[in-house]
Design a protein around this motif. Structure first.
Motif, PDB file in Angstrom:
ATOM      1  N   TYR A   1       0.789  -1.226   0.000  1.00  0.00           N
ATOM      2  CA  TYR A   1       0.000   0.000   0.000  1.00  0.00           C
ATOM      3  C   TYR A   1       0.829   1.289   0.000  1.00  0.00           C
ATOM      4  O   TYR A   1       0.280   2.369  -0.195  1.00  0.00           O
ATOM      5  CB  TYR A   1      -0.929   0.027   1.223  1.00  0.00           C
ATOM      6  N   ASP A   2       2.136   1.181   0.229  1.00  0.00           N
ATOM      7  CA  ASP A   2       2.985   2.361   0.297  1.00  0.00           C
ATOM      8  C   ASP A   2       4.164   2.211  -0.665  1.00  0.00           C
ATOM      9  O   ASP A   2       5.143   1.536  -0.346  1.00  0.00           O
ATOM     10  CB  ASP A   2       3.510   2.543   1.734  1.00  0.00           C
ATOM     11  N   PRO A   3       4.075   2.817  -1.859  1.00  0.00           N
ATOM     12  CA  PRO A   3       5.149   2.668  -2.844  1.00  0.00           C
ATOM     13  C   PRO A   3       6.524   3.075  -2.318  1.00  0.00           C
ATOM     14  O   PRO A   3       7.543   2.544  -2.760  1.00  0.00           O
ATOM     15  CB  PRO A   3       4.703   3.599  -3.987  1.00  0.00           C
ATOM     16  N   GLU A   4       6.562   3.999  -1.353  1.00  0.00           N
ATOM     17  CA  GLU A   4       7.843   4.467  -0.827  1.00  0.00           C
ATOM     18  C   GLU A   4       8.619   3.359  -0.113  1.00  0.00           C
ATOM     19  O   GLU A   4       9.834   3.462   0.063  1.00  0.00           O
ATOM     20  CB  GLU A   4       7.614   5.630   0.140  1.00  0.00           C
ATOM     21  N   SER A   5       7.916   2.303   0.303  1.00  0.00           N
ATOM     22  CA  SER A   5       8.572   1.223   1.046  1.00  0.00           C
ATOM     23  C   SER A   5       8.946   0.041   0.160  1.00  0.00           C
ATOM     24  O   SER A   5       9.539  -0.921   0.637  1.00  0.00           O
ATOM     25  CB  SER A   5       7.644   0.734   2.173  1.00  0.00           C
ATOM     26  N   ASN A   6       8.597   0.115  -1.115  1.00  0.00           N
ATOM     27  CA  ASN A   6       8.786  -1.014  -2.019  1.00  0.00           C
ATOM     28  C   ASN A   6      10.152  -0.917  -2.703  1.00  0.00           C
ATOM     29  O   ASN A   6      10.263  -0.575  -3.871  1.00  0.00           O
ATOM     30  CB  ASN A   6       7.658  -1.013  -3.062  1.00  0.00           C
ATOM     31  N   THR A   7      11.218  -1.229  -1.960  1.00  0.00           N
ATOM     32  CA  THR A   7      12.570  -1.059  -2.469  1.00  0.00           C
ATOM     33  C   THR A   7      13.262  -2.400  -2.680  1.00  0.00           C
ATOM     34  O   THR A   7      12.794  -3.435  -2.205  1.00  0.00           O
ATOM     35  CB  THR A   7      13.407  -0.212  -1.501  1.00  0.00           C
ATOM     36  N   ARG A   8      14.377  -2.352  -3.373  1.00  0.00           N
ATOM     37  CA  ARG A   8      15.167  -3.563  -3.625  1.00  0.00           C
ATOM     38  C   ARG A   8      15.905  -4.007  -2.365  1.00  0.00           C
ATOM     39  O   ARG A   8      16.198  -3.201  -1.479  1.00  0.00           O
ATOM     40  CB  ARG A   8      16.196  -3.300  -4.736  1.00  0.00           C
ATOM     41  N   ASP A   9      16.257  -5.298  -2.322  1.00  0.00           N
ATOM     42  CA  ASP A   9      17.092  -5.840  -1.251  1.00  0.00           C
ATOM     43  C   ASP A   9      18.521  -5.952  -1.781  1.00  0.00           C
ATOM     44  O   ASP A   9      18.969  -7.028  -2.178  1.00  0.00           O
ATOM     45  CB  ASP A   9      16.590  -7.232  -0.817  1.00  0.00           C
ATOM     46  N   LEU A  10      19.198  -4.843  -1.809  1.00  0.00           N
ATOM     47  CA  LEU A  10      20.532  -4.821  -2.392  1.00  0.00           C
ATOM     48  C   LEU A  10      21.554  -5.478  -1.463  1.00  0.00           C
ATOM     49  O   LEU A  10      21.406  -5.460  -0.238  1.00  0.00           O
ATOM     50  CB  LEU A  10      20.951  -3.382  -2.686  1.00  0.00           C
ATOM     51  N   GLN A  11      22.575  -6.037  -2.070  1.00  0.00           N
ATOM     52  CA  GLN A  11      23.633  -6.698  -1.305  1.00  0.00           C
ATOM     53  C   GLN A  11      24.988  -6.332  -1.901  1.00  0.00           C
ATOM     54  O   GLN A  11      25.087  -5.831  -3.022  1.00  0.00           O
ATOM     55  CB  GLN A  11      23.435  -8.219  -1.331  1.00  0.00           C
ATOM     56  N   GLY A  12      26.021  -6.588  -1.137  1.00  0.00           N
ATOM     57  CA  GLY A  12      27.372  -6.438  -1.641  1.00  0.00           C
ATOM     58  C   GLY A  12      27.736  -5.022  -2.034  1.00  0.00           C
ATOM     59  O   GLY A  12      27.406  -4.036  -1.352  1.00  0.00           O
ATOM     60  N   THR A  13      28.399  -4.903  -3.190  1.00  0.00           N
ATOM     61  CA  THR A  13      28.943  -3.623  -3.645  1.00  0.00           C
ATOM     62  C   THR A  13      27.863  -2.579  -3.858  1.00  0.00           C
ATOM     63  O   THR A  13      28.003  -1.414  -3.449  1.00  0.00           O
ATOM     64  CB  THR A  13      29.733  -3.815  -4.951  1.00  0.00           C
ATOM     65  N   MET A  14      26.750  -2.971  -4.495  1.00  0.00           N
ATOM     66  CA  MET A  14      25.700  -1.999  -4.788  1.00  0.00           C
ATOM     67  C   MET A  14      25.006  -1.487  -3.528  1.00  0.00           C
ATOM     68  O   MET A  14      24.559  -0.344  -3.475  1.00  0.00           O
ATOM     69  CB  MET A  14      24.667  -2.587  -5.760  1.00  0.00           C
ATOM     70  N   LEU A  15      24.936  -2.326  -2.502  1.00  0.00           N
ATOM     71  CA  LEU A  15      24.389  -1.868  -1.226  1.00  0.00           C
ATOM     72  C   LEU A  15      25.260  -0.743  -0.671  1.00  0.00           C
ATOM     73  O   LEU A  15      24.752   0.275  -0.175  1.00  0.00           O
ATOM     74  CB  LEU A  15      24.329  -3.032  -0.238  1.00  0.00           C
ATOM     75  N   LYS A  16      26.582  -0.909  -0.768  1.00  0.00           N
ATOM     76  CA  LYS A  16      27.501   0.127  -0.296  1.00  0.00           C
ATOM     77  C   LYS A  16      27.402   1.385  -1.149  1.00  0.00           C
ATOM     78  O   LYS A  16      27.436   2.515  -0.634  1.00  0.00           O
ATOM     79  CB  LYS A  16      28.927  -0.414  -0.310  1.00  0.00           C
ATOM     80  N   VAL A  17      27.270   1.200  -2.471  1.00  0.00           N
ATOM     81  CA  VAL A  17      27.167   2.349  -3.373  1.00  0.00           C
ATOM     82  C   VAL A  17      25.942   3.197  -3.014  1.00  0.00           C
ATOM     83  O   VAL A  17      26.021   4.425  -2.906  1.00  0.00           O
ATOM     84  CB  VAL A  17      27.090   1.887  -4.841  1.00  0.00           C
ATOM     85  N   VAL A  18      24.804   2.530  -2.832  1.00  0.00           N
ATOM     86  CA  VAL A  18      23.570   3.248  -2.494  1.00  0.00           C
ATOM     87  C   VAL A  18      23.677   3.876  -1.103  1.00  0.00           C
ATOM     88  O   VAL A  18      23.258   5.021  -0.888  1.00  0.00           O
ATOM     89  CB  VAL A  18      22.349   2.306  -2.582  1.00  0.00           C
ATOM     90  N   PHE A  19      24.263   3.129  -0.167  1.00  0.00           N
ATOM     91  CA  PHE A  19      24.436   3.645   1.201  1.00  0.00           C
ATOM     92  C   PHE A  19      25.235   4.939   1.179  1.00  0.00           C
ATOM     93  O   PHE A  19      24.829   5.958   1.761  1.00  0.00           O
ATOM     94  CB  PHE A  19      25.138   2.584   2.063  1.00  0.00           C
TER      95      PHE A  19
END
Length: 687
Positions: A40-58
């Motif tokens: 019901y809340d599009p703002e919460s519908n995010t990817r479960d990133l891991q590894g390098t891309m998780l760090k990049v986004v962080f």
């Protein structure tokens, strides 16, 4: 005798086990909460990133926050640079975080498809175009080159797609429709027709002026809203969200129908830091809804209480879902504190109405409050009251005239200082970094929504649609105030469906508010400035109804989310929440017709009288809506109670007098003919 005691002990043990099983069954896990939020809340519908891309986004989110903090502390860049960098950060991170297809399998959500890398890189290019080309763009203002056209088209398309992913389809469809309207104006009938715009003109408007994507809505996102979102993220890190629940239980849990009142109290407090009705429902509702069901409330009523209360958080001063900051810019010539003050009595009446109706429902059904054993230790709860000091501090900062953004910055500093009072709440360096990242993540959807709202505002300004619609609505109503307000209410509810608070207000204030202002200005000399009372009441009117769209069937996202938590029927939950929020459907009419409710040009005795009569009116309306007061309210008494309530809410001498006579008469009849045996009945928790 010993056998009897053993039997009683065995029975108590079984009941305890059933009680524990019930609570375990009812309490939502983090994963279940996440599932409802994603639905019901599009703002919460995010990817479960891991590894390098998780760090990049962080680190990307961290850099976003640090950029915003730097400009908030040391001064902002010029409008085009500040807003385009803000937009570039938001769009590029959205394409990395939010999947294109919402229903993709969870196992596939830890990967980013190649096209999203391309879209993210293009977004960075769009965000950097103004900083790199600034001198040349300033020099040839008004002349759009081929490269400008390409970048401008990309900015529009990327904004729409990012908005679809992070915010949802409703606002994306509305923005796209307005773009089409800009091009095909000559083909529209009657007052909607205009001469139309070519591609160069539209793109120049959208990305190379401050009337489109880089307009006022994005400006507020890139300044006030972002810093307040950071303040909220730091506050959440101290554990204040759970403390709101504990405080609410400690002071309201023992009352008749206590858990429902806990939901109201907690959600009103959560509204000071939350910018989303749906998120508020799921976070506080996962705690309060099972408690209400256990006490004996029906699923739909429990969900309706939480949905109505959580939605009301968006109209609760001082922050009001960040829309108050936009209101300052849109109305002009008004201080932030004037808006918070004006919204105070309507917000109080809103929550009073829900509180009263849950109280009467609890009395009607015969529900008790929490027992002493079920209540937390009030003294222990009060030991953490210092967690509320940053919120009080923000109010004081604004009251003494500290600029809004500086007030938010000092609020963050105060939060860090206050958290150090206790080892459990103390924020370490890691917590602060996470708060910066969480604040930026929350800001992504706001930035996309305000950028898309800028598209709408730009088209309205360029085509004169706002004035055309205002004149059309006034003409359709024949100049009748109530009819104009009714048509404007419908427009605001439809336009507000599925839109976040900030975008909701931008859309409704741009399209619907001018109708009210146009009508109320008819009695004033031509060319006169719009009085603050008219401007503020019109903007608050459309804002309220845009927010109430979250609990108004058939598209009632907050109610649907509450039904997901309670297990009730979504449509029935929507109708219950709309009934409980009846004040929000009445009060806006009242403060447009009589701005005393907004504390404009009033004295303290007048304000106190307005409060007394209006709260009495809400009691009367609540009794009429629920059908119970001191005893069952008969059908004709219900009608009289609602009429008396409406007369009392409307702040005018004759109406107050007649309403007060009716109210006192109904109260006396109810009290002296009450069923005393009903009051003595006590229900037990439903297990």
């Amino acid at each position: 005798m010993s056998d009897k005691i053993k039997d009683e002990q065995h029975e108590q043990h079984e009941q305890h086990e059933q009680h524990e099983h019930h609570e375990k069954f009812e309490q939502l896990t983090d994963e279940e909460q996440r599932h409802i939020l994603e639905k019901y809340d599009p703002e919460s519908n995010t990817r479960d990133l891991q590894g390098t891309m998780l760090k990049v986004v962080f680190y990307g989110l961290l850099a976003f926050s640090l950029f915003q903090l730097y400009t908030a502390i040391f001064g902002q860049y010029t409008a085009y640079l500040q807003r385009s960098i803000h937009l570039g950060f938001a769009l590029s991170l959205i394409f990395l975080l939010f999947p294109a297809i919402k229903k993709a399998e969870r196992t596939k959500r830890n990967k980013i498809p190649f096209y999203d890398y391309i879209l993210s890189i293009l977004s960075i290019g769009v965000g950097l175009y103004w900083p790199i080309m600034a001198k040349e763009l300033y020099f040839r203002v008004g002349n759009v080159t081929t490269m400008d056209l390409i970048v401008g088209i990309l900015a529009v398309l990327l904004t729409l797609e990012a908005t679809r992913r992070a915010v949802g389809m409703p606002i994306t469809i509305i923005a796209s429709t307005f773009l089409a309207y800009a091009f095909f104006g000559p083909y529209f009938p009657g007052f909607l027709a205009h001469r139309g715009q070519d591609l160069d003109s539209v793109i120049q408007l959208m990305f190379f002026t401050t009337d489109g994507i880089l307009g006022t809505p994005l400006s507020v996102s890139a300044t006030f809203i972002f810093v307040f979102l950071l303040f909220g993220a730091f506050l959440v890190k101290t554990g204040v969200g759970q403390y709101f629940n504990d405080l609410a239980v400690a002071f309201a849990g023992h009352l008749i129908g206590g858990p429902a009142k806990v939901a109201i109290f907690s959600s009103a407090l959560q509204g000071t830091i939350s910018g989303s009705s749906v998120a508020n429902v799921v976070t506080s509702g996962s705690y309060t809804i099972p408690m209400m069901k256990k006490l004996g409330y029906k699923k739909e009523f429990a969900g309706g209480v939480e949905a109505a209360a959580s939605t009301g958080g968006q109209i609760m001063p001082p922050i009001m879902g960040a829309a108050a900051f936009l209101m300052v810019e849109f109305i002009g010539g008004i201080e932030y504190w004037d808006i918070a003050k004006a919204a105070a009595i309507p917000a109080l009446l809103y929550f009073t109405g829900i509180w009263i109706m849950t109280h009467f429902e609890a009395k009607r059904v015969g529900l008790r409050g929490l027992t002493k054993e079920e209540m937390p230790n009030r003294i222990e709860v009060l030991k953490k009251v210092y967690l509320l000091l940053p919120i009080v501090g923000i109010i004081i900062f604004l009251l003494i005239g500290i600029p809004t953004m500086q007030a938010a910055l000092w609020g963050i500093v105060l939060t860090i200082l206050v958290s150090s009072f206790n080892k459990e709440t103390r924020l370490n360096f890691k917590d602060m970094i996470e708060a910066l990242v969480d604040g930026a993540r929350t800001a992504l959807a706001v930035a996309a929504a305000t950028a898309a709202a800028g598209i709408i505002v730009g088209v309205v300004v360029k085509t004169g649609l706002g004035l055309s619609l205002a004149n059309g609505l006034v003409s359709a109503s024949g100049g009748n105030v109530l009819l104009t307000l009714f048509f404007t209410m419908l427009a605001a509810i439809v336009l507000g469906m599925g839109s976040p608070t900030t975008a909701n207000y931008v859309i409704t204030s741009t399209i619907a508010a001018p109708a009210i202002i146009t009508l109320l200005m008819l009695d004033l000399p031509e060319g006169a400035a719009v009085p603050m009372a008219i401007a503020l009441s019109a903007h608050l009117f459309v804002f309220y109804f845009g927010i109430i769209a979250d609990i108004t069937p058939p598209v009632a996202l907050a109610a649907f989310a509450a039904a997901g938590v309670s297990g009730g029927d979504p449509i029935k939950t929507g109708f219950v929440s709309a009934k409980l929020a009846i004040a929000a459907f009445i009060i806006p009419y009242m403060f447009v017709l009589s701005p005393e409710l907004l504390m404009i040009d009033t004295t303290i005795p007048q304000v106190l009288w307005v409060l007394v009569t209006a709260i009495s009116g809400m009691i009367s309306i609540g009794a009429g809506m629920i059908g119970y007061w001191y005893r069952e309210v008969k059908w004709y008494e219900r009608i009289l109670a609602v009429i008396a309530g409406l007369l009392l809410i409307y702040p005018e001498g004759l109406s107050d007098t007649v309403g007060l006579i009716m109210f006192v008469s109904l109260f006396a009849i109810q009290y002296f003919t009450r069923d005393k045996s009903h009051d003595k009945k006590k229900s037990v928790p439903a297990v």
